[in-house]
Design an enzyme around this catalytic site. Sequence first.
Site, PDB file in Angstrom:
ATOM      1  N   ASP A 201       3.111  -6.984  -7.804  1.00  0.00           N
ATOM      2  CA  ASP A 201       4.003  -5.895  -7.981  1.00  0.00           C
ATOM      3  C   ASP A 201       4.656  -5.733  -9.331  1.00  0.00           C
ATOM      4  O   ASP A 201       4.582  -6.526 -10.192  1.00  0.00           O
ATOM      5  CB  ASP A 201       5.370  -6.015  -7.061  1.00  0.00           C
ATOM      6  CG  ASP A 201       6.767  -4.602  -6.717  1.00  0.00           C
ATOM      7  OD1 ASP A 201       6.162  -3.700  -5.833  1.00  0.00           O
ATOM      8  OD2 ASP A 201       7.911  -4.500  -7.924  1.00  0.00           O
ATOM      9  N   ASN A 209      10.227   4.394 -13.740  1.00  0.00           N
ATOM     10  CA  ASN A 209       9.669   6.209 -13.490  1.00  0.00           C
ATOM     11  C   ASN A 209      11.015   7.125 -13.132  1.00  0.00           C
ATOM     12  O   ASN A 209      10.961   8.334 -14.191  1.00  0.00           O
ATOM     13  CB  ASN A 209       9.925   5.935 -11.747  1.00  0.00           C
ATOM     14  CG  ASN A 209       7.933   6.261 -11.491  1.00  0.00           C
ATOM     15  OD1 ASN A 209       7.104   6.970 -12.235  1.00  0.00           O
ATOM     16  ND2 ASN A 209       7.786   6.034 -10.436  1.00  0.00           N
ATOM     17  N   HIS A 214       7.238  10.425 -14.140  1.00  0.00           N
ATOM     18  CA  HIS A 214       6.969  10.204 -12.452  1.00  0.00           C
ATOM     19  C   HIS A 214       4.943  10.299 -13.251  1.00  0.00           C
ATOM     20  O   HIS A 214       4.074   9.893 -13.288  1.00  0.00           O
ATOM     21  CB  HIS A 214       6.934  11.186 -11.677  1.00  0.00           C
ATOM     22  CG  HIS A 214       8.063  11.020 -10.696  1.00  0.00           C
ATOM     23  ND1 HIS A 214       7.936   9.174  -9.995  1.00  0.00           N
ATOM     24  CD2 HIS A 214       9.583  11.804 -10.936  1.00  0.00           C
ATOM     25  CE1 HIS A 214       8.817   9.561  -9.941  1.00  0.00           C
ATOM     26  NE2 HIS A 214       9.829  10.558  -9.997  1.00  0.00           N
ATOM     27  N   ASP A 218       2.771   7.997 -12.999  1.00  0.00           N
ATOM     28  CA  ASP A 218       1.414   7.888 -12.494  1.00  0.00           C
ATOM     29  C   ASP A 218       0.553   6.538 -13.900  1.00  0.00           C
ATOM     30  O   ASP A 218      -0.880   6.003 -13.989  1.00  0.00           O
ATOM     31  CB  ASP A 218       0.983   9.096 -12.394  1.00  0.00           C
ATOM     32  CG  ASP A 218       1.785   9.740 -11.550  1.00  0.00           C
ATOM     33  OD1 ASP A 218       2.933   8.584 -10.227  1.00  0.00           O
ATOM     34  OD2 ASP A 218       1.270  10.612 -11.160  1.00  0.00           O
ATOM     35  N   GLU A 245       4.808   0.668  -6.236  1.00  0.00           N
ATOM     36  CA  GLU A 245       3.548   0.027  -6.841  1.00  0.00           C
ATOM     37  C   GLU A 245       3.223  -1.331  -6.620  1.00  0.00           C
ATOM     38  O   GLU A 245       3.179  -2.392  -7.923  1.00  0.00           O
ATOM     39  CB  GLU A 245       5.261  -0.209  -8.396  1.00  0.00           C
ATOM     40  CG  GLU A 245       6.287  -0.987  -7.941  1.00  0.00           C
ATOM     41  CD  GLU A 245       7.191  -0.180  -7.025  1.00  0.00           C
ATOM     42  OE1 GLU A 245       8.643  -0.595  -7.301  1.00  0.00           O
ATOM     43  OE2 GLU A 245       7.243   0.745  -6.554  1.00  0.00           O
TER      44      GLU A 245
END
Length: 343
Positions: A201, A209, A214, A218, A245
Site C-alpha cells: 500500500d 492525491n 489526481h 495516477d 493505492e
Amino acid sequence: MAKNTVQKGTVSKSTGSISSDLLAEALKATVDGIVISEITGDDCQIIFVNPAFELLTGYTANEVIGNDYWFYIEGTEEQPELEVLREAVINQESCRVTFRNHKKSGEPFWTELSISPVFSAHDQLTHYIAVQKDVTERVEKEQSIQERHESLLSLKDELQELASRDSLTGLHNRRYFGQELDRLWAVHQRLEATMAVIFIDIDSFKLYNDHYGHLEGDKALKAVAEKISESFSRKADLVARFGGEEFVVVATLENGVDCLLQHLEQLRQSIIDLKIENQYSAVSPYLTISTGVCYGIPPYDSSSSLFTRDADIAMYQAKKTGRNRIEVVSYEPDEKAALKPAS
C-alpha cells in the site's frame, strides 16, 4: 473395394444399351474437366481430355495428349494433398484431394481432383480417369469464414485480457487475482509447497492525491505499479492492483523466505529511489510503501482468503508501526500463525 474394368463396344442393361459414341459425347459435354490416362509399362500418358478441361486449365488437348499424367500439375508448389495423390497412384487406389493448382497462364486456382484406377478383366491396371473442378470460390469462402472465426477468437482473447486488466496500471485486476489465487492455492496445497501473498500500500496516498491532484496521483500509481511488476516478473509470479493505492502479489518461495524479504526490502527502497515528492508524508520526503506478507504451506481445510486476510492485517500493522516497512505473518507446519516484523 470394387474395381473399375474396361468394357469394349456397348454398355448393356436390360433396358437398352449405350454406344461408345454416346459415351464419348457425354465426356465431352461434362462440365467438369476429365482426363483419361493410359498405363503402358512404367508410363502413364494422357490420351483424352474434354473441352471442360481445356477451359479450366488453359491447355489445349494437343498440348497435353501424349504427355505424362503429371504434366498439368507440374510447377505447382508442394502441398500435403499432392503427397496423398502420389500415394494413391503408387497403391493403385482412388482418391479425392483439393489443392492449389495453376493454369497455363500461371493464374492460381483451387481444384478438386478425383482419380480412379481402371483395371482389365485380368486385374491389370490399364487407365486412370481423373475428374477435376474449379472450387476456388468455395475454398475462398471457407478461408474467409476461417479467417473471420480466427479473428473473432483473437478479439475474444483480447477482450478477456482487457477484462482481466486494470485500465490505469496495466496490471491484472482484483477479479482476475481472486480467480488465479484460488488456482495457485490449490496447486500449492496439493504439492505442500510454500507460497506467499503480499499486500503493498502506498503510504499517505490520500493526502498525496488531495494536495498534488489526481493526475499526479495516477502518474505515481503507474510508476509504483511498474516497479512492482519489474520486481516480480517471473512467470510464476502474479501481480495485481487490488484497488485504489493497494497492490497484491503472489509468489512461490523457491529460494526461501529470507530471499523474498530481501527482495521486498529492495522493492521498498526502489520506490523511495523514484523520488516522487510527497511533502505531506510523515516518514519520508518521497513516496513510500508499507508491505504485509503472509507465507507458508496452505493449510488443509482452508481457503486462499486465509493468506489474503493475514497479509492485509500485516500490511496495516506495518502502517500502524511507522509505515515504510514490512511486516510478516508466517504459517509454519504445526505452529500457529505468528506476526513479526521483517527485520
